[in-house]
Design an enzyme around this catalytic site. Structure first.
Site, PDB file in Angstrom:
ATOM      1  N   THR A  25       0.989  -1.274  -0.005  1.00  0.00           N
ATOM      2  CA  THR A  25      -0.149   0.325  -0.001  1.00  0.00           C
ATOM      3  C   THR A  25       1.070   1.090   0.141  1.00  0.00           C
ATOM      4  OG1 THR A  25      -1.977  -0.736   0.928  1.00  0.00           O
ATOM      5  CG2 THR A  25      -1.690   1.291   1.440  1.00  0.00           C
ATOM      6  N   ASN A 180      -4.766 -10.441   6.723  1.00  0.00           N
ATOM      7  CA  ASN A 180      -4.517  -9.448   8.340  1.00  0.00           C
ATOM      8  C   ASN A 180      -5.212  -8.374   8.454  1.00  0.00           C
ATOM      9  OD1 ASN A 180      -1.544  -9.671   6.673  1.00  0.00           O
ATOM     10  ND2 ASN A 180      -1.272  -8.132   5.952  1.00  0.00           N
ATOM     11  N   TYR A 182      -8.254  -8.434   7.487  1.00  0.00           N
ATOM     12  CA  TYR A 182      -9.652  -7.284   6.446  1.00  0.00           C
ATOM     13  C   TYR A 182     -10.695  -8.141   7.074  1.00  0.00           C
ATOM     14  CZ  TYR A 182      -6.356  -3.816   6.119  1.00  0.00           C
ATOM     15  OH  TYR A 182      -4.755  -3.365   6.100  1.00  0.00           O
TER      16      TYR A 182
END
Length: 366
Positions: A25, A180, A182
């Site tokens: 990201t 992670n 999410y």
């Protein structure tokens, strides 16, 4: 022993080497639209056997950070076409990582300023990124609401439509982000999923949404163009499971017959220790469960790999090795690994947000 620099096949993907650029990201897509600078950035790194893009939201509801890209509007697809064209012209292969952040979001990023969604109304003890006065700023996530059971088919369909949109935008395939902390990982793990309906409680119920998503995307674009990312024990984004070994072995046994291109496993804590003494996990057993269930795709390992560790992983049965932060500062990381260095040092201040500095201006070897 397999060589890191030799070609390999992962499902329908023919790769020039076994080195993968992991999703990173970078918060450089204003308005969630990919830019020409992103096309330059990915093209510079096209010598990787496979590029997995930064996590990309499947819907407005799936957004959780400022200036991250989406894959649900025409202008976003047009932006991604610039990226895929650039990578293909440079001889690379690229897939996009499909993302729904779930509760790791903020009201300011949600449609109509609404609450983020989650399996259960439990706020994540973590932060997200907003742009304040032009500066990326870490803020606490907002209080989420629990998804109603009749909303879940719509989320599955969002993944299906995003997979089709990825192919339309020129990607070679997709990776479903189920790691992670999410949304899909939130459903998997006991720390974040306190539901009492068909999507909570037992391992089978907690895995149900992810398996429905995987069935939908493989039916839409073919399993040979689909990968999945898993993180069995990472504490990232305040998500843990009470007993991850049977959960993830169940999951990969269900994924085995789907004909996936690859399974991408984060070992240990994402971006942190490769082993967590308080949360031991048997990764070879996980790979064995996948193979025993018919999994023919590539097994990809990730977290803190260097050249020596990568070669060891291949010797022990991995097929692909993902490198993250080294690709930020070394667009020609494949050649640098081949030569044994030298390596540029990344500027951490430019990781998230900003312009070309710390993004497309790192030098390649002569």
């Amino acid at each position: 022993m397999s060589d890191l620099f030799e070609p390999v096949t992962a499902g329908d993907l023919s790769l020039s080497n076994r080195i993968v650029m992991a999703p990173l990201t970078r918060n450089r897509a204003p308005g969630a639209v990919p830019t020409q600078a992103m096309a330059t950035y990915y093209r510079q790194r096209a010598s990787a056997g496979l590029i997995i893009t930064e996590a990309t939201a499947i819907s407005h509801q799936g957004q959780g950070y400022a200036d991250v890209p989406g894959l649900y509007a025409p202008e976003q697809l047009a932006g991604w076409r610039q990226v895929t064209t650039a990578v293909h012209e440079a001889g690379g292969r690229i897939v996009t990582q499909l993302w729904h952040v779930g509760r790791v979001s903020h009201n300011e990023l949600q449609p109509g300023g609404g609450a983020p969604v989650a399996p259960s109304a439990i706020r994540a003890n973590t932060k997200t990124v907003l742009i304040r006065d032009g500066v990326p700023t870490f803020v606490d996530t907002s209080e989420p609401r629990a998804l109603a059971i009749d909303e879940l088919p719509g989320i599955v369909d969002d993944y299906r439509r995003a997979a089709l949109a990825a192919v339309e935008a020129g990607f070679d395939g997709i990776e479903v982000h189920a790691a992670n902390g999410y949304l899909l990982d939130q459903f998997l793990k006991t720390g974040s999923n306190h539901r009492t309906d068909a999507y909570g409680g037992s391992i089978e119920n907690r895995a149900r949404l992810l398996l429905e998503v995987m069935q939908a995307v493989t039916q839409a674009i073919g399993g040979g163009r689909v990968g999945i990312r898993l993180s069995p024990v990472t504490p990232a984004n305040d998500v843990i499971d009470a007993d991850p070994q049977p959960l993830f072995e169940y999951l990969v046994r269900k994924l085995g017959p789907m004909g996936l291109a690859y399974v991408h496993v984060i070992e240990g804590a994402t971006g942190g220790p490769r082993e967590l003494p308080e949360r031991p996990f048997d990764y070879p057993a996980l790979r064995s469960a996948w193979r025993a269930a018919g999994g023919q795709g590539a097994w990809m390992v990730n977290n803190g790999y260097d050249l020596s560790l990568a070669r060891q992983a291949l010797a022990e049965g991995a097929d692909l090795v993902a490198f993250g932060k080294p690709f930020i500062a070394n667009p020609d990381l494949v050649e640098r690994l081949r030569r044994g260095g030298p390596y540029n040092t990344p500027d951490r201040k430019t990781f998230y947000g900003g312009g070309e500095q710390g993004y497309t201006d790192y030098p390649a070897l002569n």
